[in-house]
Design an enzyme around this catalytic site. Structure first.
Site, PDB file in Angstrom:
ATOM      1  N   ARG A  56      64.468 -43.926  34.441  1.00  0.00           N
ATOM      2  CA  ARG A  56      64.851 -45.038  35.758  1.00  0.00           C
ATOM      3  C   ARG A  56      64.117 -44.629  36.869  1.00  0.00           C
ATOM      4  NH1 ARG A  56      69.520 -45.145  33.338  1.00  0.00           N
ATOM      5  NH2 ARG A  56      69.935 -46.693  31.660  1.00  0.00           N
ATOM      6  N   LYS A  91      51.527 -50.648  43.883  1.00  0.00           N
ATOM      7  CA  LYS A  91      51.405 -51.396  42.500  1.00  0.00           C
ATOM      8  C   LYS A  91      51.063 -50.498  41.347  1.00  0.00           C
ATOM      9  CE  LYS A  91      50.137 -55.932  44.037  1.00  0.00           C
ATOM     10  NZ  LYS A  91      48.695 -56.830  44.037  1.00  0.00           N
ATOM     11  N   GLU A 151      35.335 -52.328  48.321  1.00  0.00           N
ATOM     12  CA  GLU A 151      36.450 -52.664  48.821  1.00  0.00           C
ATOM     13  C   GLU A 151      36.566 -52.040  50.366  1.00  0.00           C
ATOM     14  OE1 GLU A 151      38.701 -54.118  47.102  1.00  0.00           O
ATOM     15  OE2 GLU A 151      38.441 -53.450  45.036  1.00  0.00           O
ATOM     16  N   LYS A 174      45.036 -51.486  54.681  1.00  0.00           N
ATOM     17  CA  LYS A 174      45.708 -51.947  53.591  1.00  0.00           C
ATOM     18  C   LYS A 174      47.269 -51.662  53.745  1.00  0.00           C
ATOM     19  CE  LYS A 174      46.400 -52.271  48.698  1.00  0.00           C
ATOM     20  NZ  LYS A 174      46.004 -51.864  47.348  1.00  0.00           N
ATOM     21  N   GLU A 207      53.794 -59.072  48.081  1.00  0.00           N
ATOM     22  CA  GLU A 207      52.744 -60.035  47.792  1.00  0.00           C
ATOM     23  C   GLU A 207      53.250 -61.529  47.505  1.00  0.00           C
ATOM     24  OE1 GLU A 207      49.933 -59.887  44.271  1.00  0.00           O
ATOM     25  OE2 GLU A 207      48.516 -59.243  45.814  1.00  0.00           O
ATOM     26  N   ARG A 227      49.061 -60.510  51.831  1.00  0.00           N
ATOM     27  CA  ARG A 227      48.541 -59.472  50.891  1.00  0.00           C
ATOM     28  C   ARG A 227      47.478 -60.168  50.083  1.00  0.00           C
ATOM     29  NH1 ARG A 227      51.843 -54.703  48.086  1.00  0.00           N
ATOM     30  NH2 ARG A 227      50.059 -53.656  46.815  1.00  0.00           N
ATOM     31  N   ASN A 265      42.375 -59.983  48.691  1.00  0.00           N
ATOM     32  CA  ASN A 265      41.437 -60.326  47.547  1.00  0.00           C
ATOM     33  C   ASN A 265      40.117 -61.230  47.684  1.00  0.00           C
ATOM     34  OD1 ASN A 265      43.176 -59.232  45.716  1.00  0.00           O
ATOM     35  ND2 ASN A 265      44.517 -61.074  45.430  1.00  0.00           N
ATOM     36  N   HIS A 302      37.596 -61.797  45.291  1.00  0.00           N
ATOM     37  CA  HIS A 302      38.113 -61.592  43.733  1.00  0.00           C
ATOM     38  C   HIS A 302      38.161 -62.701  42.967  1.00  0.00           C
ATOM     39  CE1 HIS A 302      38.783 -57.591  45.559  1.00  0.00           C
ATOM     40  NE2 HIS A 302      39.516 -57.120  44.575  1.00  0.00           N
ATOM     41  N   HIS A 319      36.460 -61.901  39.647  1.00  0.00           N
ATOM     42  CA  HIS A 319      37.251 -62.126  38.441  1.00  0.00           C
ATOM     43  C   HIS A 319      36.319 -62.853  37.224  1.00  0.00           C
ATOM     44  CE1 HIS A 319      40.617 -62.186  35.761  1.00  0.00           C
ATOM     45  NE2 HIS A 319      40.713 -63.328  35.836  1.00  0.00           N
ATOM     46  N   HIS A 350      34.233 -52.990  38.714  1.00  0.00           N
ATOM     47  CA  HIS A 350      35.133 -53.946  39.585  1.00  0.00           C
ATOM     48  C   HIS A 350      34.514 -54.290  40.897  1.00  0.00           C
ATOM     49  CE1 HIS A 350      38.653 -56.012  41.515  1.00  0.00           C
ATOM     50  NE2 HIS A 350      38.840 -54.935  42.145  1.00  0.00           N
TER      51      HIS A 350
HETATM   52  N1  LIG Z   1      47.361 -50.481  42.098  1.00  0.00           N
HETATM   53  C1  LIG Z   1      46.445 -51.024  42.749  1.00  0.00           C
HETATM   54  O1  LIG Z   1      46.764 -51.667  43.698  1.00  0.00           O
HETATM   55  C2  LIG Z   1      44.952 -51.136  42.225  1.00  0.00           C
HETATM   56  C3  LIG Z   1      44.075 -51.673  43.118  1.00  0.00           C
HETATM   57  C4  LIG Z   1      42.699 -51.663  42.706  1.00  0.00           C
HETATM   58  C5  LIG Z   1      42.449 -51.205  41.445  1.00  0.00           C
HETATM   59  N2  LIG Z   1      43.484 -50.631  40.651  1.00  0.00           N
HETATM   60  C6  LIG Z   1      43.290 -50.228  39.129  1.00  0.00           C
HETATM   61  O2  LIG Z   1      42.382 -49.361  39.392  1.00  0.00           O
HETATM   62  C7  LIG Z   1      41.580 -49.039  38.188  1.00  0.00           C
HETATM   63  C8  LIG Z   1      40.285 -48.614  38.527  1.00  0.00           C
HETATM   64  O3  LIG Z   1      40.073 -47.861  39.548  1.00  0.00           O
HETATM   65  P1  LIG Z   1      38.853 -46.797  39.419  1.00  0.00           P
HETATM   66  O4  LIG Z   1      37.806 -47.717  40.011  1.00  0.00           O
HETATM   67  O5  LIG Z   1      39.326 -45.498  40.096  1.00  0.00           O
HETATM   68  O6  LIG Z   1      38.551 -46.302  37.860  1.00  0.00           O
HETATM   69  P2  LIG Z   1      38.801 -45.106  36.985  1.00  0.00           P
HETATM   70  O7  LIG Z   1      39.960 -44.535  37.207  1.00  0.00           O
HETATM   71  O8  LIG Z   1      38.719 -45.732  35.415  1.00  0.00           O
HETATM   72  O9  LIG Z   1      37.770 -44.044  37.147  1.00  0.00           O
HETATM   73  C9  LIG Z   1      36.563 -44.475  37.007  1.00  0.00           C
HETATM   74  C10 LIG Z   1      35.702 -43.461  36.329  1.00  0.00           C
HETATM   75  O10 LIG Z   1      35.464 -42.196  37.163  1.00  0.00           O
HETATM   76  C11 LIG Z   1      35.822 -40.973  36.440  1.00  0.00           C
HETATM   77  N3  LIG Z   1      36.345 -40.220  37.716  1.00  0.00           N
HETATM   78  C12 LIG Z   1      37.486 -40.342  38.450  1.00  0.00           C
HETATM   79  N4  LIG Z   1      37.392 -39.402  39.527  1.00  0.00           N
HETATM   80  C13 LIG Z   1      36.372 -38.748  39.124  1.00  0.00           C
HETATM   81  C14 LIG Z   1      35.776 -37.510  39.783  1.00  0.00           C
HETATM   82  N5  LIG Z   1      36.355 -37.079  41.148  1.00  0.00           N
HETATM   83  N6  LIG Z   1      34.620 -37.065  39.676  1.00  0.00           N
HETATM   84  C15 LIG Z   1      34.148 -37.663  38.319  1.00  0.00           C
HETATM   85  N7  LIG Z   1      34.511 -38.714  37.655  1.00  0.00           N
HETATM   86  C16 LIG Z   1      35.745 -38.905  38.176  1.00  0.00           C
HETATM   87  C17 LIG Z   1      37.152 -41.615  35.702  1.00  0.00           C
HETATM   88  O11 LIG Z   1      37.539 -40.506  34.753  1.00  0.00           O
HETATM   89  C18 LIG Z   1      36.521 -42.930  35.278  1.00  0.00           C
HETATM   90  O12 LIG Z   1      35.695 -42.539  34.004  1.00  0.00           O
HETATM   91  C19 LIG Z   1      41.840 -50.598  37.490  1.00  0.00           C
HETATM   92  O13 LIG Z   1      42.489 -50.045  36.462  1.00  0.00           O
HETATM   93  C20 LIG Z   1      42.283 -51.322  38.412  1.00  0.00           C
HETATM   94  O14 LIG Z   1      43.320 -52.464  37.738  1.00  0.00           O
HETATM   95  C21 LIG Z   1      44.725 -50.975  40.867  1.00  0.00           C
HETATM   96 ZN   LIG Z   2      39.785 -55.169  44.151  1.00  0.00          ZN
END
Ligand SMILES: NC(=O)c1ccc[n+]([C@@H]2O[C@H](COP(=O)([O-])OP(=O)(O)OC[C@H]3O[C@@H](n4cnc5c(N)ncnc54)[C@H](O)[C@@H]3O)[C@@H](O)[C@H]2O)c1
Ligand SMILES: [Zn+2]
Ligand SMILES: NC(=O)c1ccc[n+]([C@@H]2O[C@H](COP(=O)([O-])OP(=O)(O)OC[C@H]3O[C@@H](n4cnc5c(N)ncnc54)[C@H](O)[C@@H]3O)[C@@H](O)[C@H]2O)c1
Ligand SMILES: [Zn+2]
Lengths: 449, 449
Positions: free
Chosen positions: B206, B228, B270, B312, B322, B326, B330, B333, B337, B350
């Site tokens: 928890r 999030k 972003e 942010k 949100e 917030r 987007n 987006h 999307h 993305h």
């Molecule tokens: N929580 C939130 O508020 C929020 C906001 C935006 C996105 N997200 C989420 O984040 C995810 C996307 O994140 P992302 O774009 O970081 O994708 P990701 O985590 O898949 O990373 C992208 C790629 O880069 C690789 N990688 C990461 N760091 C590296 C490094 N330093 N050197 C070499 N390779 C590296 C990863 O292994 C992966 O293959 C989605 O699932 C999205 O839903 C969440």
């Molecule tokens: Zn985004």
């Protein structure tokens, strides 16, 4: 005996005279209301009011209050009889919520409806409870409320299904039904359903509204209060979950009429626990009213549930995330856990195991000289009356207890802290500072080998 | 140009002179520190200080502040070069936490260690990142700290593994390692790892302590800020999760040296977004420094990340769960999307999809007469410089956009609210109150059919 009028300035508290509860012939909450329809001035027998003296001084962060919202508007005067309820307020700042307790509350449709947010509801229940109460709950939610759509998901029944696979069925249903953030999840069932539905509500879209309709004594007096939700992992119980508070808890004591006897008694073990750890007057009330409880007298049940919820809510308000005092709610649970683990979950119900565990904790407290023997005797007597065990299963050995309780390892570190009674009835301590000999003697006294 | 001394009474804010960032030859945060070792009196170029005027008046519930904890005690003076960092504080009452930003922060072992609670740590990472950074992080956690045991779990890499099955592997590892409530989970990776590890930390027992070490620009400027967390369901993204704040976020810009170019650019989308929706001066800074960012100049990256996190964090502090403002995060987006969904997740990253989406939102804002054409041109130019798309994929049709955006249904109800720019650069609105014609024209302008 003279009648004393008592009126709390903020809330009108409807306490039941003790004699009425021990005397099935007289009344239940409903009758009492019918005789005192103006909830603004409820009459009390002086013999009961005196017992209010037990109430502890309230601290600032702790405001648990029970009030009777006796007057509810409803179309049909013939329903008046079922319109009395007690309300326990669980005070957790902006996460505060009411617990409604009474007989026939599921017929008071406005009660549930006012806590539904949005237009979409998902009722989570199981295969045992659905045929008994699902229609009633759907009606309560949608009657006179054409804007609300109610979906339901019926899970398999049993602790063995309290896991991630079953939880996913709740998410599947919610997502297939295209529920959005403004929906409400309703848990209809015992602690297993309440814990799973609560965790689903906490996690679906990162949190949606949640209502509990607990239908076992265990869920009504324990699991629905305090916000602990979760599921089991194959390697342990309740390891994955969230603290998540509901919008309200609705306890209709009529649902207990279909509860198997062993389940009823199991829940009463937790009720007895509250008396022992912090509420001597409640324990005395139980001594007088155990037969009414077993006979499922709605007034007696409502009172026992209310007082239990108040006790648990007080403890939770003081310690929401379980860092200290909340541990005292585990009286008998360390011994009981050893029984559940060694004997196999499902052999004994949780309340049965902790009944035996409480007897052992009480025995040890007595050996330490911390309580006198009258308490030991009274605990035995009340558990017997409740048809609960007063000793562990015959197969339990000292070694089984020791290995599950990790006595040798933990006591060496001074770490095996136990909840033990100390002082007059209604007082306990959570401590690792006791004579180890007393623990050994207790284990030997209750085990053949 | 004259040097202006600027000192915030509570925090010393280390801003970088603009020209230094656009001029790779000069400096990075480290150099700057070495030249101004007394963090209490940092010198600024007046041309930069003037841009501080953009800072909005802080409201009471909103205290986002950046300070430079430039002087850190460390055994080795040779490490001094890596000891400059910027701190952004995310203010969420008792869930407030710092974001450390700088080059070489993973070599500052005390930084991570002071946020570890208890003696047990679980690092959650993936098969791509583990060979690059896991040893470094384990060393940072355990160096000079013999009491701490570090376990790790290495998940498969990819958005397609951001699901319940993978999450269970984190729980399995935590439980098999017998971690207790006082343990700390560390997310080492991009947004996928951060979201999953965060949800695991929220749910294990928890809720346990949680630290983020984001290693993509996307994670550093977006997903690690705001609390999030969550996983995908087969029917939709991020449908199951929790709001859960970390103890700290540690951003070592050096980790970006191994990031693939497309991932870098995707994260910059972003960054550009923050400028457009609320921070014109930041946008102007980006216009001057885009090449430094693409060249992975550590100072430029640190500044862009800091300013993004501040933006942010400000929005999140105003609206943690949100409900309103917030949503402005987007921008682009809704269109983006539609691209991700129609084109198939994984085809475009993305950030690439929202870059095209921002162009469309900006185009529509212009058609509505809400912004002038200079903004349209600047958005095109900066995205091109960042090597991001400025139009949706060729295969996209008006119908594809309409069906994902549910335009016909939602606009009928007046429900398709969009984030659109309005007024001078740095201003946006979230509204459903616009001329539907402009939306149709934008869709037609960007689609062949
Ligand atoms: N929580 C939130 O508020 C929020 C906001 C935006 C996105 N997200 C989420 O984040 C995810 C996307 O994140 P992302 O774009 O970081 O994708 P990701 O985590 O898949 O990373 C992208 C790629 O880069 C690789 N990688 C990461 N760091 C590296 C490094 N330093 N050197 C070499 N390779 C590296 C990863 O292994 C992966 O293959 C989605 O699932 C999205 O839903 C969440
Ligand atoms: Zn985004
Ligand atoms: N969250 C907490 O704080 C907390 C506290 C205590 C227990 N729990 C959890 O609660 C669970 C035990 O709860 P429980 O004792 O209610 O068990 P349960 O939910 O399994 O219910 C017991 C049985 O009674 C049936 N049942 C329920 N209501 C009925 C009714 N009105 N009529 C007929 N049958 C009915 C159920 O289908 C089940 O077969 C455990 O999983 C335990 O971990 C949680
Ligand atoms: Zn219990």
């Amino acid at each position: 005996m003279a009648s004393t009028s008592f009126l709390c300035p903020k809330h009108t508290t409807l306490f039941l005279p003790t004699h009425q509860l021990s005397n099935n012939s007289v009344s239940n909450l409903t009758d009492l209301f019918v005789r005192f329809p103006n909830s603004g001035s409820v009459s009390f027998r002086s013999d009961y009011v005196s017992s209010l003296s037990h109430v502890r001084p309230k601290r600032k962060q702790l405001r648990v209050c029970a009030n009777s919202a006796a007057q509810v508007m409803d179309q049909s005067p013939s329903k008046m009889g079922s319109m009395v309820r007690t309300i326990v307020k669980v005070d957790l700042g902006d996460r505060s919520y009411p617990i409604y307790i009474g007989s026939g509350l599921l017929d008071q449709h406005e009660l549930l409806q006012k806590h539904v947010h949005g237009k979409r509801v998902l009722v989570v229940t199981n295969t045992t409870i659905a045929p008994l109460y699902l229609d009633k709950v759907v009606t309560a939610l949608s009657d006179g409320n054409p804007n609300v759509t109610v979906d339901s998901v019926i899970l398999p029944d049993g602790e063995q299904f309290k896991n991630m696979d079953t939880l996913m069925k709740v998410f599947d249903k919610a997502i297939e039904s295209r529920l959005d953030r403004r929906c409400t999840f309703v848990a209809l069932g015992g602690g297993v359903i309440g814990d799973m539905c609560g965790f689903a509500a906490a996690s679906f879209l990162r949190g949606v509204n949640f209502i509990q309709i607990p239908t076992t004594v265990m869920a009504q007096v324990d699991s629905s209060v305090g916000g602990k939700t979760g599921i089991n992992h194959r390697l342990g119980k309740n390891l994955i979950g969230a603290f998540y508070q509901p919008q309200c808890v609705l306890i209709d004591t009529n649902t207990l009429n279909t509860l198997p006897e062993r389940e009823l008694a199991s829940g009463l073990a937790e009720v007895i626990k509250y008396g022992l750890i912090r509420d001597a007057d409640f324990f005395k009330w139980q001594e007088k009213n155990m037969s009414a409880l077993l006979a499922r007298d709605p007034s007696a049940l409502a009172y026992a549930i209310k007082r239990s919820c108040e006790n648990k809510a007080e403890v939770v308000s003081l310690d929401e995330k379980e860092s200290g005092v909340r541990a005292t709610l585990n009286l008998g649970h360390t011994f009981g856990h050893a029984i559940e683990t060694s004997y196999g979950y499902g052999q004994w119900l949780h309340g049965e195991a902790i009944a035996a565990g409480m007897v052992m904790a009480v025995d040890m407290s007595y050996r330490l000289g911390w309580i006198d023997d009258s308490i030991v005797n009274r605990v035995h007597k009340i558990l017997q009356e409740a048809k609960l065990p007063t000793a562990p299963p015959e197969m339990m050995t000292v070694e089984m207890f020791k290995s599950v309780m990790a006595v040798d390892k933990k006591v060496a570190d001074g770490l095996l802290r136990l909840i033990l009674l100390k002082g007059p009835l209604g007082n306990c301590v959570f401590t690792g500072d006791y004579d180890r000999k007393a623990l050994d003697e207790t284990l030997q006294a209750f085990c053949k080998s």
